[in-house]
Enzyme design. Sequence first.
Site, PDB file in Angstrom:
ATOM      1  N   ASP A  55      -2.704 -17.945   0.225  1.00  0.00           N
ATOM      2  CA  ASP A  55      -3.742 -18.528  -0.642  1.00  0.00           C
ATOM      3  C   ASP A  55      -4.380 -19.745   0.024  1.00  0.00           C
ATOM      4  OD1 ASP A  55      -1.314 -19.884  -0.922  1.00  0.00           O
ATOM      5  OD2 ASP A  55      -1.590 -20.335  -3.051  1.00  0.00           O
TER       6      ASP A  55
ATOM      7  N   ASP B  12     -12.147  -9.301   4.191  1.00  0.00           N
ATOM      8  CA  ASP B  12     -13.429  -9.245   3.488  1.00  0.00           C
ATOM      9  C   ASP B  12     -14.044 -10.640   3.399  1.00  0.00           C
ATOM     10  OD1 ASP B  12     -13.403  -6.493   2.982  1.00  0.00           O
ATOM     11  OD2 ASP B  12     -14.140  -6.770   0.939  1.00  0.00           O
TER      12      ASP B  12
ATOM     13  N   TYR C 254       0.826  -1.215   0.000  1.00  0.00           N
ATOM     14  CA  TYR C 254       0.000   0.000   0.000  1.00  0.00           C
ATOM     15  C   TYR C 254       0.859   1.264   0.000  1.00  0.00           C
ATOM     16  CZ  TYR C 254      -4.730  -1.839   0.749  1.00  0.00           C
ATOM     17  OH  TYR C 254      -5.958  -2.436   0.603  1.00  0.00           O
TER      18      TYR C 254
ATOM     19  N   LYS D 234       3.305 -15.211   1.696  1.00  0.00           N
ATOM     20  CA  LYS D 234       3.621 -16.066   0.546  1.00  0.00           C
ATOM     21  C   LYS D 234       5.140 -16.244   0.520  1.00  0.00           C
ATOM     22  CE  LYS D 234       1.438 -16.864  -2.955  1.00  0.00           C
ATOM     23  NZ  LYS D 234       0.971 -18.191  -3.466  1.00  0.00           N
TER      24      LYS D 234
ATOM     25  N   ASP E 115      -6.322  -7.196   3.778  1.00  0.00           N
ATOM     26  CA  ASP E 115      -7.482  -6.551   3.152  1.00  0.00           C
ATOM     27  C   ASP E 115      -8.397  -7.613   2.539  1.00  0.00           C
ATOM     28  OD1 ASP E 115      -9.033  -4.359   2.164  1.00  0.00           O
ATOM     29  OD2 ASP E 115      -8.098  -4.639   0.203  1.00  0.00           O
TER      30      ASP E 115
HETATM   31  C1  IPM Z   1     -10.472  -1.453   3.918  1.00  0.00           C
HETATM   32  C2  IPM Z   1     -10.727  -0.771   2.610  1.00  0.00           C
HETATM   33  C3  IPM Z   1      -9.609   0.226   2.363  1.00  0.00           C
HETATM   34  C4  IPM Z   1      -8.329  -0.567   2.175  1.00  0.00           C
HETATM   35  C5  IPM Z   1      -9.835   1.208   1.230  1.00  0.00           C
HETATM   36  C6  IPM Z   1     -11.135   1.961   1.384  1.00  0.00           C
HETATM   37  C7  IPM Z   1      -8.685   2.176   1.111  1.00  0.00           C
HETATM   38  O1  IPM Z   1     -10.865  -1.710   1.602  1.00  0.00           O
HETATM   39  O2  IPM Z   1     -10.324  -0.758   4.943  1.00  0.00           O
HETATM   40  O3  IPM Z   1     -10.440  -2.691   3.948  1.00  0.00           O
HETATM   41  O4  IPM Z   1      -8.044  -1.042   1.066  1.00  0.00           O
HETATM   42  O5  IPM Z   1      -7.601  -0.710   3.156  1.00  0.00           O
HETATM   43 MG    MG Z   2     -10.932  -3.717   2.295  1.00  0.00          MG
END
Ligand code: IPM
Ligand code: MG
Length: 367
Positions: free
Chosen positions: A224, A252, A142, A192, A248
Amino acid sequence: MSNPSLLILPGDGIGPEVMAEVQRIIGWYGDKRGITFDVSEDLVGGAAYDAHGTPLHDDTMAKAQSVDAVLLGAVGGPKYDVLDFSVKPERGLLRLRKEMDLFANLRPAQCFDALADFSSLKRDVVAGLDIMIVRELTSGIYFGEPRGIIEEGNERVGINTQRYTESEIDRVARSAFELAMKRGKKVCSMEKANVMESGILWREVVTEVGKEYPEVELSHMYADAGAMQLVRWPKQFDVIVTDNLFGDLLSDAAAMLTGSLGMLPSASLGAPMDNGRPKALYEPVHGSAPDIAGQGKANPIACVLSFAMALRYSFDLGEEAERLEAAVNKVLADGVRTADLLGEEGVTPVSTSGMGDAILAALDASL
Ligand code: IPM
Ligand code: MG
């Protein structure tokens, strides 16, 4: 002693709506529990861009550095897609994380019993799930340099760099082990190392730190395979520690195990300040959901639970955090549902503020 201070940054999309419910809960703590916060509010993301031409004004950044904790709603929306990368709403959030040095992002994935059937996975796979993803938040791909889009010959090349120093890995690993000590005493580190040097270093450093926590069982997985295990049998995990990008993605995926992204809070913690509290920002894992913004449909629970995490991690009010979490649990067990949680027969959804009303009533009942 002065009141603890909170900076509220509702942001964009459903951010202001869900944050309004948190404001009511903050008010409840003042009225009913004598726990009063000095609350200030400011802009972030697209809202800040509209007002100031930047997704985070320097004054807001300075305020964020001076308060005990920041509470953020969500940033972004299609309206801002055309903006230059440097002023996109997300840059405001990334600047907060980076300049506050919030290196440890705690993303719990807990499955509320009442919602076990909402997951796309089978009930027995997710019922009772309680895992914690610790995502490194201020480094890795990032932020790594070099980055950019450059010309090379007759074409363009997009460049990002995955980069981790030993100290960056060390500190986030420590956060993970400390948390594991208070939970199930297991840490699984994901990288990884089979293809990335940064992964090899990650594994070595985490292993070293792990020696200081002999009670904690440490395992390693390629990210993975970790993703696969996360949907195959998530209850094998207690604490997962991983880098910024893998974290990230994995968080999710973990969020969906619990049935709705609208449920998951997060805490981003940095080093302790002079008062001993960690630098901290709390935000729901979900985004700004522009498709339902402004309609009073959004589920405020992730934002409410983010405030509960603030009570626990910034203000040492673990019992009050449990009170709020129990109130949410009760409301869900009573069948109160926002529109993202429908599927059972004969259930009429409540609005965002209807969910807030129900949580406040459950808080009252807890006294
Ligand atoms: C998260 C989001 C952020 C990230 C974005 C909005 C910058 O996806 O907090 O998971 O990628 O970290
Ligand atoms: Mg995210």
